[in-house]
Scaffold this motif. Structure first.
Motif, PDB file in Angstrom:
ATOM      1  N   THR A   1       0.912   4.890   9.764  1.00 29.14           N
ATOM      2  CA  THR A   1       2.187   5.032  10.491  1.00 29.14           C
ATOM      3  C   THR A   1       1.994   5.668  11.873  1.00 29.14           C
ATOM      4  O   THR A   1       2.970   5.896  12.577  1.00 29.14           O
ATOM      5  CB  THR A   1       3.170   5.934   9.702  1.00 29.14           C
TER       6      THR A   1
ATOM      7  N   GLU B   1       1.215  -0.036   9.442  1.00 33.34           N
ATOM      8  CA  GLU B   1       2.116   0.163   8.298  1.00 33.34           C
ATOM      9  C   GLU B   1       1.761  -0.711   7.089  1.00 33.34           C
ATOM     10  O   GLU B   1       2.640  -1.291   6.438  1.00 33.34           O
ATOM     11  CB  GLU B   1       3.568  -0.086   8.721  1.00 33.34           C
TER      12      GLU B   1
ATOM     13  N   THR C   1      -0.380  11.365   2.906  1.00 33.42           N
ATOM     14  CA  THR C   1      -1.827  11.188   2.797  1.00 33.42           C
ATOM     15  C   THR C   1      -2.438  10.783   4.137  1.00 33.42           C
ATOM     16  O   THR C   1      -1.744  10.303   5.027  1.00 33.42           O
ATOM     17  CB  THR C   1      -2.142  10.074   1.782  1.00 33.42           C
TER      18      THR C   1
ATOM     19  N   GLU D   1       8.099   8.032  16.009  1.00 30.11           N
ATOM     20  CA  GLU D   1       6.988   8.435  15.136  1.00 30.11           C
ATOM     21  C   GLU D   1       7.128   7.957  13.689  1.00 30.11           C
ATOM     22  O   GLU D   1       6.148   7.926  12.971  1.00 30.11           O
ATOM     23  CB  GLU D   1       6.789   9.966  15.167  1.00 30.11           C
TER      24      GLU D   1
ATOM     25  N   ILE E   1      -6.298   1.012   4.626  1.00 25.28           N
ATOM     26  CA  ILE E   1      -7.218   2.059   5.078  1.00 25.28           C
ATOM     27  C   ILE E   1      -7.711   2.809   3.845  1.00 25.28           C
ATOM     28  O   ILE E   1      -6.899   3.314   3.046  1.00 25.28           O
ATOM     29  CB  ILE E   1      -6.488   3.016   6.043  1.00 25.28           C
TER      30      ILE E   1
ATOM     31  N   ASN F   1       2.020  -6.064   2.352  1.00 27.93           N
ATOM     32  CA  ASN F   1       3.340  -5.572   2.754  1.00 27.93           C
ATOM     33  C   ASN F   1       4.157  -6.609   3.529  1.00 27.93           C
ATOM     34  O   ASN F   1       4.660  -6.327   4.630  1.00 27.93           O
ATOM     35  CB  ASN F   1       3.182  -4.298   3.603  1.00 27.93           C
TER      36      ASN F   1
ATOM     37  N   PRO G   1       0.843  -1.199   0.000  1.00 30.51           N
ATOM     38  CA  PRO G   1       0.000   0.000   0.000  1.00 30.51           C
ATOM     39  C   PRO G   1       0.878   1.249   0.000  1.00 30.51           C
ATOM     40  O   PRO G   1       1.909   1.279   0.685  1.00 30.51           O
ATOM     41  CB  PRO G   1      -0.792  -0.105   1.309  1.00 30.51           C
TER      42      PRO G   1
ATOM     43  N   SER H   1       5.889  17.159   5.841  1.00 31.30           N
ATOM     44  CA  SER H   1       5.537  16.508   4.569  1.00 31.30           C
ATOM     45  C   SER H   1       4.052  16.636   4.252  1.00 31.30           C
ATOM     46  O   SER H   1       3.547  15.930   3.375  1.00 31.30           O
ATOM     47  CB  SER H   1       5.920  15.027   4.646  1.00 31.30           C
TER      48      SER H   1
ATOM     49  N   GLY I   1       0.735   5.696  -0.037  1.00 36.33           N
ATOM     50  CA  GLY I   1       0.035   6.977  -0.072  1.00 36.33           C
ATOM     51  C   GLY I   1       0.929   7.988  -0.764  1.00 36.33           C
ATOM     52  O   GLY I   1       1.141   7.951  -1.968  1.00 36.33           O
ATOM     53  N   GLY I   2       1.494   8.900   0.027  1.00 33.66           N
ATOM     54  CA  GLY I   2       2.362   9.935  -0.558  1.00 33.66           C
ATOM     55  C   GLY I   2       3.795   9.484  -0.745  1.00 33.66           C
ATOM     56  O   GLY I   2       4.618  10.224  -1.277  1.00 33.66           O
ATOM     57  N   ASN I   3       4.136   8.289  -0.287  1.00 29.15           N
ATOM     58  CA  ASN I   3       5.504   7.744  -0.364  1.00 29.15           C
ATOM     59  C   ASN I   3       6.512   8.674   0.315  1.00 29.15           C
ATOM     60  O   ASN I   3       7.600   8.911  -0.211  1.00 29.15           O
ATOM     61  CB  ASN I   3       5.897   7.475  -1.827  1.00 29.15           C
ATOM     62  N   THR I   4       6.154   9.193   1.477  1.00 30.11           N
ATOM     63  CA  THR I   4       7.099  10.023   2.246  1.00 30.11           C
ATOM     64  C   THR I   4       7.645   9.266   3.455  1.00 30.11           C
ATOM     65  O   THR I   4       8.280   9.869   4.331  1.00 30.11           O
ATOM     66  CB  THR I   4       6.427  11.324   2.746  1.00 30.11           C
ATOM     67  N   SER I   5       7.430   7.959   3.498  1.00 28.05           N
ATOM     68  CA  SER I   5       7.938   7.158   4.617  1.00 28.05           C
ATOM     69  C   SER I   5       9.438   7.384   4.788  1.00 28.05           C
ATOM     70  O   SER I   5      10.184   7.437   3.809  1.00 28.05           O
ATOM     71  CB  SER I   5       7.687   5.671   4.343  1.00 28.05           C
TER      72      SER I   5
ATOM     73  N   GLY J   1       9.086   1.905   4.219  1.00 30.30           N
ATOM     74  CA  GLY J   1       7.943   0.991   4.324  1.00 30.30           C
ATOM     75  C   GLY J   1       7.031   1.008   3.114  1.00 30.30           C
ATOM     76  O   GLY J   1       6.169   0.142   2.966  1.00 30.30           O
TER      77      GLY J   1
ATOM     78  N   GLY K   1       3.261  11.613  13.930  1.00 29.39           N
ATOM     79  CA  GLY K   1       3.268  12.547  15.058  1.00 29.39           C
ATOM     80  C   GLY K   1       3.290  13.994  14.581  1.00 29.39           C
ATOM     81  O   GLY K   1       2.252  14.597  14.359  1.00 29.39           O
TER      82      GLY K   1
HETATM   83  C1  FAD Z   1      10.208  16.151   5.083  1.00 28.21           C
HETATM   84  C2  FAD Z   1       9.527  15.103   5.892  1.00 28.21           C
HETATM   85  C3  FAD Z   1       9.103  15.404   7.180  1.00 28.21           C
HETATM   86  C4  FAD Z   1       8.461  14.425   7.953  1.00 28.21           C
HETATM   87  N1  FAD Z   1       8.063  14.753   9.211  1.00 28.21           N
HETATM   88  C5  FAD Z   1       7.424  13.823   9.951  1.00 28.21           C
HETATM   89  C6  FAD Z   1       6.994  14.141  11.270  1.00 28.21           C
HETATM   90  O1  FAD Z   1       7.201  15.239  11.773  1.00 28.21           O
HETATM   91  N2  FAD Z   1       6.347  13.191  11.961  1.00 28.21           N
HETATM   92  C7  FAD Z   1       6.092  11.929  11.443  1.00 28.21           C
HETATM   93  O2  FAD Z   1       5.485  11.105  12.121  1.00 28.21           O
HETATM   94  N3  FAD Z   1       6.508  11.610  10.202  1.00 28.21           N
HETATM   95  C8  FAD Z   1       7.156  12.503   9.447  1.00 28.21           C
HETATM   96  N4  FAD Z   1       7.574  12.182   8.183  1.00 28.21           N
HETATM   97  C9  FAD Z   1       7.355  10.807   7.677  1.00 28.21           C
HETATM   98  C10 FAD Z   1       6.108  10.617   6.788  1.00 28.21           C
HETATM   99  O3  FAD Z   1       5.685  11.812   6.195  1.00 28.21           O
HETATM  100  C11 FAD Z   1       4.987   9.994   7.596  1.00 28.21           C
HETATM  101  O4  FAD Z   1       5.352   8.685   7.984  1.00 28.21           O
HETATM  102  C12 FAD Z   1       3.640   9.903   6.855  1.00 28.21           C
HETATM  103  O5  FAD Z   1       2.695   9.485   7.776  1.00 28.21           O
HETATM  104  C13 FAD Z   1       3.636   8.965   5.665  1.00 28.21           C
HETATM  105  O6  FAD Z   1       2.465   9.210   4.894  1.00 28.21           O
HETATM  106  P1  FAD Z   1       2.411   8.781   3.364  1.00 28.21           P
HETATM  107  O7  FAD Z   1       1.050   9.021   2.841  1.00 28.21           O
HETATM  108  O8  FAD Z   1       3.519   9.422   2.617  1.00 28.21           O
HETATM  109  O9  FAD Z   1       2.641   7.219   3.493  1.00 28.21           O
HETATM  110  P2  FAD Z   1       3.621   6.291   2.656  1.00 28.21           P
HETATM  111  O10 FAD Z   1       5.019   6.774   2.810  1.00 28.21           O
HETATM  112  O11 FAD Z   1       3.122   6.108   1.291  1.00 28.21           O
HETATM  113  O12 FAD Z   1       3.448   4.916   3.474  1.00 28.21           O
HETATM  114  C14 FAD Z   1       3.892   4.794   4.785  1.00 28.21           C
HETATM  115  C15 FAD Z   1       3.491   3.419   5.332  1.00 28.21           C
HETATM  116  O13 FAD Z   1       2.081   3.330   5.442  1.00 28.21           O
HETATM  117  C16 FAD Z   1       1.551   2.342   4.568  1.00 28.21           C
HETATM  118  N5  FAD Z   1       0.341   2.923   3.973  1.00 28.21           N
HETATM  119  C17 FAD Z   1       0.257   4.066   3.238  1.00 28.21           C
HETATM  120  N6  FAD Z   1      -1.022   4.312   2.935  1.00 28.21           N
HETATM  121  C18 FAD Z   1      -1.754   3.320   3.493  1.00 28.21           C
HETATM  122  C19 FAD Z   1      -3.137   3.028   3.527  1.00 28.21           C
HETATM  123  N7  FAD Z   1      -4.050   3.809   2.949  1.00 28.21           N
HETATM  124  N8  FAD Z   1      -3.542   1.913   4.194  1.00 28.21           N
HETATM  125  C20 FAD Z   1      -2.645   1.096   4.804  1.00 28.21           C
HETATM  126  N9  FAD Z   1      -1.328   1.324   4.784  1.00 28.21           N
HETATM  127  C21 FAD Z   1      -0.887   2.430   4.136  1.00 28.21           C
HETATM  128  C22 FAD Z   1       2.638   1.997   3.593  1.00 28.21           C
HETATM  129  O14 FAD Z   1       2.558   0.671   3.125  1.00 28.21           O
HETATM  130  C23 FAD Z   1       3.883   2.259   4.424  1.00 28.21           C
HETATM  131  O15 FAD Z   1       4.178   1.145   5.219  1.00 28.21           O
HETATM  132  C24 FAD Z   1       8.234  13.136   7.405  1.00 28.21           C
HETATM  133  C25 FAD Z   1       8.644  12.845   6.100  1.00 28.21           C
HETATM  134  C26 FAD Z   1       9.286  13.817   5.348  1.00 28.21           C
HETATM  135  C27 FAD Z   1       9.701  13.467   3.951  1.00 28.21           C
END
Ligand code: FAD
Length: 509
Positions: A154, A207, A147, A457, A213, A494, A74, A142, A76-80, A84, A157
């Motif tokens: 995740t 994760e 997303t 976090e 979700i 995953n 899965p 991010s 979302g925004g791929n900012t993990s 992950g 926080g």
């Molecule tokens: C510049 C920067 C700053 C950041 N600051 C913080 C911060 O302050 N605090 C913090 O906690 N994190 C931070 N992060 C990390 C990141 O943004 C978070 O972990 C965010 O929650 C990931 O969201 P995403 O949509 O990009 O998920 P993704 O990176 O796409 O996925 C993250 C994980 O969730 C799973 N996933 C994604 N979408 C779903 C779904 N719909 N259902 C089930 N599983 C799913 C994926 O398989 C993966 O394991 C930061 C990242 C960056 C690049």
């Protein structure tokens, strides 16, 4: 799965979800943004990136993948930040992108809640709440890209946890597609609901390993009428903890953020992103010389934020009173190196507040430009943070005198991003790997001895799964494995993330 099996699966996905929902690596539009992580550490390959338009489409994709023996990642925004959300190197996994599920479904002003699909960005969710005059307080650097599904998967926080909690505390209900391709919808906007196991809490922070979700009901808050931000120099981390304590006692729930920044990360922003520092000019914020300060006695900085139900002026007054009371905890108006500019600064306008936050939020990007570092996202009781920093610092200086610590984070939550810049001879290749292993052992042993956590976090993902397996209580790990097996017996969702796969060997510690 054979190549005929792959072709059958792709054909079936196209037939059910439509041509545009299935993209293969050889298609004209490159898939790179889905196949490597934000830090550029993990590069995977995928059979396809599949982007269903709705929950039913997600359920169909899961059923088809399960039937063909393919696993899904899965995304979302791929900012993990823990690798992950990208596929492994096999080229056999399907990336399931949730980004097309991007509708805010409803805002209930009387219930202080909203319901949105998982592919909405965090910023879109915040904006929808703001349009109704309300607040969705989760805030990350991010947020323009990550997303709603990702932040819940995740348990993200960010900067407002001190007041409002993590993503978990802000979620009232979920809609989830299971590993069998069934949908359970518990999108109730309820504060109280004691009807058996709370599956929502199992899914939050899982994760992408237990379910997908597809939508969530969220808790909203009244938007504060006033807000003020301050940057305060502190002689050292212990002084910062003392100031946080005073601010908490004085402001109570009015204190919404407390971010700590060591001298080096600010200096990196100054060097690599001078525009961010330029935006501070004339605001009597930490000026260039003070940000560059790198001596033993250079100040650490706290970013404090307070809100008021009345006005900005009221928030400023409340925060100012904390700064006056706390005068002794902060550094003097001239820092120990004789440089000007190390005095507390209280925002007088929205643009000043924004400039202060930009300084804090620019740190991850400045670090990225500065080069490879050994990263940590650790959590400790706030009271133990000065001990942790001091204990690790002593060993680092002895063993690697030319290494440097880039320390910043959410002091109010006991969460530090404690990153270590390697000395030049450990910056690349095997030398970096060995340095990373040794520094991780030092940092995590110290964290454990002080009662902390190896991931506060960012989660576990690929980066920390062996460390989790090594350090978590065996009975707790066994319970996690039993839950995974019960909900996803075929390993469709995953697999090998968060919990290592059965056949995987851990790198030696
Ligand atoms: C510049 C920067 C700053 C950041 N600051 C913080 C911060 O302050 N605090 C913090 O906690 N994190 C931070 N992060 C990390 C990141 O943004 C978070 O972990 C965010 O929650 C990931 O969201 P995403 O949509 O990009 O998920 P993704 O990176 O796409 O996925 C993250 C994980 O969730 C799973 N996933 C994604 N979408 C779903 C779904 N719909 N259902 C089930 N599983 C799913 C994926 O398989 C993966 O394991 C930061 C990242 C960056 C690049």
């Amino acid at each position: 799965m054979s190549s005929t099996g792959h072709a059958d699966l792709l054909r079936a996905l196209r037939a059910e979800l439509g041509e545009q929902a299935v993209r293969e690596p050889h298609d004209s539009q490159p898939l790179t943004e889905h196949l490597q992580d934000w830090r550029g550490r993990y590069h995977g390959r995928a059979l396809a990136v599949v982007s269903p338009a709705d929950t039913a489409g997600v359920a169909t994709a899961v059923r088809l993948c399960a039937a063909h023996g393919a696993s899904l990642v899965p995304q979302g925004g791929n900012t993990s930040l823990v690798g992950g959300s990208v596929p492994d190197a096999s080229g056999k996994q399907v990336v399931l992108s949730l980004r097309r599920l991007n509708q805010v479904l409803s805002v209930d002003e009387n219930n202080l809640s909203m319901t949105a699909q998982a592919g909405c960005t965090l910023a879109e969710v915040q904006q929808a709440a703001a349009l109704a005059g309300l607040l969705f307080p989760l805030s990350l650097a991010s947020e323009g890209t990550c997303t709603l599904g990702g932040v819940l998967a995740t348990n993200a926080g960010g900067t407002q946890v001190l007041r409002y909690g993590t993503a978990r505390e802000l979620c009232l209900g979920l809609e989830v597609v299971t590993a069998q391709g069934e949908v359970w919808s518990l999108l109730k906007g309820l504060r109280k609901d004691n009807t058996g196991y709370d599956l929502r809490h199992l899914l939050i922070g899982s994760e992408g390993t237990l379910g997908i979700i597809t939508a969530a009901s969220l808790r909203l808050y009244p938007a504060p009428k006033g807000c003020a931000t301050a940057l305060v120099p502190c002689a050292n981390p212990a002084a910062a903890v003392a100031l946080l304590r005073q601010a908490r006692l004085a402001l109570d729930a009015g204190l919404t953020a407390c971010e700590l920044m060591a001298p080096l990360p600010l200096s990196l922003v100054h060097t690599h992103l001078p525009d961010v520092v330029g935006a501070l000019a004339g605001v009597r914020l930490p000026t260039a010389p003070s940000l560059q300060a790198q001596g033993e006695d250079s100040p650490w900085w706290l970013l404090l934020e307070a809100v008021s139900p009345l006005s900005d002026a009221d928030a400023q007054e409340r925060l100012a009173s904390v700064l006056v009371e706390a005068g002794s905890a902060t550094a003097d108006s001239t820092d120990a190196g004789g440089r000007e500019g190390a005095s507390p600064c209280l925002s007088q306008s929205l643009s000043q507040r924004a400039a202060m936050w930009r300084l804090r939020e620019a740190i991850p990007m400045a670090e990225k430009i500065a080069g490879r570092m050994v990263k940590h996202d650790i959590g400790l009781p706030t009271s133990r943070i000065p001990d942790f920093i001091a204990q690790v610092d002593v060993v680092l200086r002895q063993r690697w005198p030319d290494s440097a610590v880039v320390c910043f984070g959410h002091l109010g939550d006991g969460n530090l991003h404690f990153n270590v810049q390697p000395p030049a001879d450990c910056a690349r290749g095997d030398a970096f790997e060995a340095f990373e292993l040794a520094v991780n052992t030092l940092v995590f042993d110290t964290v454990q001895a002080l009662g902390g956590t190896i991931s506060a976090e960012h989660g576990i993902g690929e980066l920390r799964k062996h460390e989790l397996a090594r350090r978590h209580p065996p009975a707790a790990l066994a319970a996690m494995q039993a839950i995974k097996l019960a909900l996803d017996p075929k390993g469709v969702l995953n697999p090998g993330r968060m919990l290592p796969a059965a056949h995987e060997d851990a790198p030696s510690a």
